[in-house]
Write a protein that holds these residues in place. Sequence first.
Motif, PDB file in Angstrom:
ATOM      1  N   PRO A   1      40.691 -27.780 -12.417  1.00  0.00           N
ATOM      2  CA  PRO A   1      39.941 -26.554 -12.715  1.00  0.00           C
ATOM      3  C   PRO A   1      39.634 -25.757 -11.439  1.00  0.00           C
ATOM      4  O   PRO A   1      39.505 -26.348 -10.360  1.00  0.00           O
ATOM      5  CB  PRO A   1      38.653 -27.071 -13.361  1.00  0.00           C
ATOM      6  N   CYS A   2      39.525 -24.445 -11.589  1.00  0.00           N
ATOM      7  CA  CYS A   2      39.248 -23.590 -10.413  1.00  0.00           C
ATOM      8  C   CYS A   2      37.740 -23.453 -10.213  1.00  0.00           C
ATOM      9  O   CYS A   2      37.231 -22.348 -10.092  1.00  0.00           O
ATOM     10  CB  CYS A   2      39.840 -22.199 -10.601  1.00  0.00           C
ATOM     11  N   ASP A   3      36.994 -24.558 -10.269  1.00  0.00           N
ATOM     12  CA  ASP A   3      35.550 -24.432 -10.068  1.00  0.00           C
ATOM     13  C   ASP A   3      35.211 -24.595  -8.585  1.00  0.00           C
ATOM     14  O   ASP A   3      36.079 -24.893  -7.769  1.00  0.00           O
ATOM     15  CB  ASP A   3      34.786 -25.440 -10.956  1.00  0.00           C
ATOM     16  N   GLU A   4      33.926 -24.384  -8.274  1.00  0.00           N
ATOM     17  CA  GLU A   4      33.520 -24.417  -6.856  1.00  0.00           C
ATOM     18  C   GLU A   4      33.614 -25.825  -6.272  1.00  0.00           C
ATOM     19  O   GLU A   4      33.544 -25.991  -5.063  1.00  0.00           O
ATOM     20  CB  GLU A   4      32.117 -23.816  -6.688  1.00  0.00           C
ATOM     21  N   PHE A   5      33.790 -26.860  -7.125  1.00  0.00           N
ATOM     22  CA  PHE A   5      33.895 -28.237  -6.618  1.00  0.00           C
ATOM     23  C   PHE A   5      35.335 -28.744  -6.624  1.00  0.00           C
ATOM     24  O   PHE A   5      35.583 -29.931  -6.426  1.00  0.00           O
ATOM     25  CB  PHE A   5      32.992 -29.169  -7.438  1.00  0.00           C
ATOM     26  N   LYS A   6      36.286 -27.835  -6.907  1.00  0.00           N
ATOM     27  CA  LYS A   6      37.726 -28.162  -6.897  1.00  0.00           C
ATOM     28  C   LYS A   6      38.055 -29.388  -7.744  1.00  0.00           C
ATOM     29  O   LYS A   6      38.904 -30.208  -7.390  1.00  0.00           O
ATOM     30  CB  LYS A   6      38.219 -28.368  -5.457  1.00  0.00           C
ATOM     31  N   GLY A   7      37.347 -29.516  -8.872  1.00  0.00           N
ATOM     32  CA  GLY A   7      37.655 -30.599  -9.805  1.00  0.00           C
ATOM     33  C   GLY A   7      37.078 -31.953  -9.416  1.00  0.00           C
ATOM     34  O   GLY A   7      37.412 -32.959 -10.032  1.00  0.00           O
ATOM     35  N   TYR A   8      36.196 -31.992  -8.418  1.00  0.00           N
ATOM     36  CA  TYR A   8      35.514 -33.250  -8.071  1.00  0.00           C
ATOM     37  C   TYR A   8      34.115 -33.250  -8.685  1.00  0.00           C
ATOM     38  O   TYR A   8      33.482 -32.192  -8.804  1.00  0.00           O
ATOM     39  CB  TYR A   8      35.391 -33.400  -6.550  1.00  0.00           C
ATOM     40  N   VAL A   9      33.646 -34.455  -9.060  1.00  0.00           N
ATOM     41  CA  VAL A   9      32.266 -34.578  -9.568  1.00  0.00           C
ATOM     42  C   VAL A   9      31.342 -34.684  -8.338  1.00  0.00           C
ATOM     43  O   VAL A   9      30.943 -35.760  -7.935  1.00  0.00           O
ATOM     44  CB  VAL A   9      32.099 -35.812 -10.486  1.00  0.00           C
ATOM     45  N   LYS A  10      31.065 -33.536  -7.758  1.00  0.00           N
ATOM     46  CA  LYS A  10      30.264 -33.518  -6.520  1.00  0.00           C
ATOM     47  C   LYS A  10      28.782 -33.602  -6.824  1.00  0.00           C
ATOM     48  O   LYS A  10      27.991 -34.032  -5.991  1.00  0.00           O
ATOM     49  CB  LYS A  10      30.521 -32.218  -5.752  1.00  0.00           C
ATOM     50  N   THR A  11      28.407 -33.134  -8.001  1.00  0.00           N
ATOM     51  CA  THR A  11      26.993 -33.073  -8.349  1.00  0.00           C
ATOM     52  C   THR A  11      26.868 -33.224  -9.867  1.00  0.00           C
ATOM     53  O   THR A  11      27.692 -32.685 -10.604  1.00  0.00           O
ATOM     54  CB  THR A  11      26.385 -31.740  -7.829  1.00  0.00           C
ATOM     55  N   ASN A  12      25.886 -33.973 -10.309  1.00  0.00           N
ATOM     56  CA  ASN A  12      25.737 -34.176 -11.767  1.00  0.00           C
ATOM     57  C   ASN A  12      24.283 -34.457 -12.141  1.00  0.00           C
ATOM     58  O   ASN A  12      24.015 -35.296 -12.992  1.00  0.00           O
ATOM     59  CB  ASN A  12      26.666 -35.290 -12.262  1.00  0.00           C
ATOM     60  N   PHE A  13      23.364 -33.761 -11.472  1.00  0.00           N
ATOM     61  CA  PHE A  13      21.959 -33.931 -11.877  1.00  0.00           C
ATOM     62  C   PHE A  13      21.448 -32.653 -12.541  1.00  0.00           C
ATOM     63  O   PHE A  13      21.836 -31.547 -12.164  1.00  0.00           O
ATOM     64  CB  PHE A  13      21.070 -34.328 -10.688  1.00  0.00           C
ATOM     65  N   ARG A  14      20.575 -32.831 -13.541  1.00  0.00           N
ATOM     66  CA  ARG A  14      19.934 -31.691 -14.195  1.00  0.00           C
ATOM     67  C   ARG A  14      18.637 -31.388 -13.445  1.00  0.00           C
ATOM     68  O   ARG A  14      17.870 -32.325 -13.158  1.00  0.00           O
ATOM     69  CB  ARG A  14      19.611 -32.054 -15.655  1.00  0.00           C
ATOM     70  N   PRO A  15      18.359 -30.128 -13.145  1.00  0.00           N
ATOM     71  CA  PRO A  15      17.078 -29.809 -12.485  1.00  0.00           C
ATOM     72  C   PRO A  15      15.887 -30.133 -13.390  1.00  0.00           C
ATOM     73  O   PRO A  15      16.055 -30.258 -14.606  1.00  0.00           O
ATOM     74  CB  PRO A  15      17.179 -28.295 -12.226  1.00  0.00           C
ATOM     75  N   THR A  16      14.730 -30.256 -12.788  1.00  0.00           N
ATOM     76  CA  THR A  16      13.542 -30.656 -13.561  1.00  0.00           C
ATOM     77  C   THR A  16      13.086 -29.545 -14.515  1.00  0.00           C
ATOM     78  O   THR A  16      13.326 -28.359 -14.282  1.00  0.00           O
ATOM     79  CB  THR A  16      12.380 -31.046 -12.629  1.00  0.00           C
ATOM     80  N   LEU A  17      12.418 -29.989 -15.584  1.00  0.00           N
ATOM     81  CA  LEU A  17      11.917 -29.089 -16.637  1.00  0.00           C
ATOM     82  C   LEU A  17      10.393 -29.242 -16.734  1.00  0.00           C
ATOM     83  O   LEU A  17       9.852 -30.253 -16.267  1.00  0.00           O
ATOM     84  CB  LEU A  17      12.549 -29.479 -17.978  1.00  0.00           C
ATOM     85  N   PRO A  18       9.713 -28.273 -17.367  1.00  0.00           N
ATOM     86  CA  PRO A  18       8.243 -28.337 -17.413  1.00  0.00           C
ATOM     87  C   PRO A  18       7.716 -29.547 -18.205  1.00  0.00           C
ATOM     88  O   PRO A  18       8.315 -29.967 -19.187  1.00  0.00           O
ATOM     89  CB  PRO A  18       7.845 -27.035 -18.122  1.00  0.00           C
ATOM     90  N   LEU A  19       6.564 -30.047 -17.754  1.00  0.00           N
ATOM     91  CA  LEU A  19       5.915 -31.181 -18.422  1.00  0.00           C
ATOM     92  C   LEU A  19       5.324 -30.748 -19.771  1.00  0.00           C
ATOM     93  O   LEU A  19       5.273 -31.537 -20.711  1.00  0.00           O
ATOM     94  CB  LEU A  19       4.816 -31.736 -17.499  1.00  0.00           C
TER      95      LEU A  19
END
Length: 266
Positions: free
Chosen positions: A238-256
């Motif tokens: 895929p032409c994504d910014e990570f060139k097809g590598y799983v460089k990051t896979n965390f979801r940012p935090t959400l409100p309590l």
Amino acid sequence: MPLEWGYNEDNGPDKWAQCYPEANGQRQSPIDIVPIDLKTINTNRRLTWKYIPENVVDVTNPGYCWKVHVNGEGSELSGGPLEGRYILEQFHCHWGKTNQEGSEHTINGEKYAGELHLVHWNASKYSSFNEAAKHPDGLCVLGVFLKPGRKNLELDKIVCQLNKIQYMGETAKILVPVNPGAFLPQDSGYYTYQGSLTTPPCSECVIWIVFKDPLEISQEQLESFRCLRSFCLEDQCPCDEFKGYVKTNFRPTLPLNEREVKECRI
Ligand code: 1SD
Ligand code: ZN
């Protein structure tokens, strides 16, 4: 076919609710755990686990992490905030493109380099993992923060198989027994609250237990996570910014929102 959701600009966490409306709910995970919100309890119900290392089956690349499947029979978690027996289904990991980020939960805004999740389902009340995931007390996920340091030898039994699952859809057998209990900090307190899956469909079915003490893993082990690919061998990169590598896979935090986080001392 690329995944319809992921962690890049076009399909990242802020887009998930378009296809998975539960992602906009009031009981979402992860959260930032802030001391001022905590209700401290000294529990006399000790959190206990018993895992069968021989029942750790294989490791898969679903295109967004590595995930280890467990034949959960006999591998159980109970006590602490839980009613009944929860059976281990799988464990997997979240990380970031640098060691400055990667954990899903944060402590007072502080991020760790990664977070290991051990996913269990409530076998006292429900008949299967999928059935349990439809109910507010259906799953329990144990979260362990990862920080760079010494090589983790137990985790290395998984890491040494990652070269066989470089592409999405690939699976490798785990050839030696792996003890998931070895990943859990001994005598560490933990935080617990009611939340959700951190990936689509973001179902609000998880009792979260996040250990205070982190687990050390080596820089080399962290790097091998970042070498996994988010696409199938037979597909185009895929032409994504990570060139097809799983460089990051965390979801940012959400409100309590209206929830309470309990701090439990063992
Ligand atoms: O990210 C996992 C996801 O891979 C899947 O395993 C799901 C359970 O089916 O759980 C989420 S998480 O909330 O444990 N991150
Ligand atoms: Zn997870």
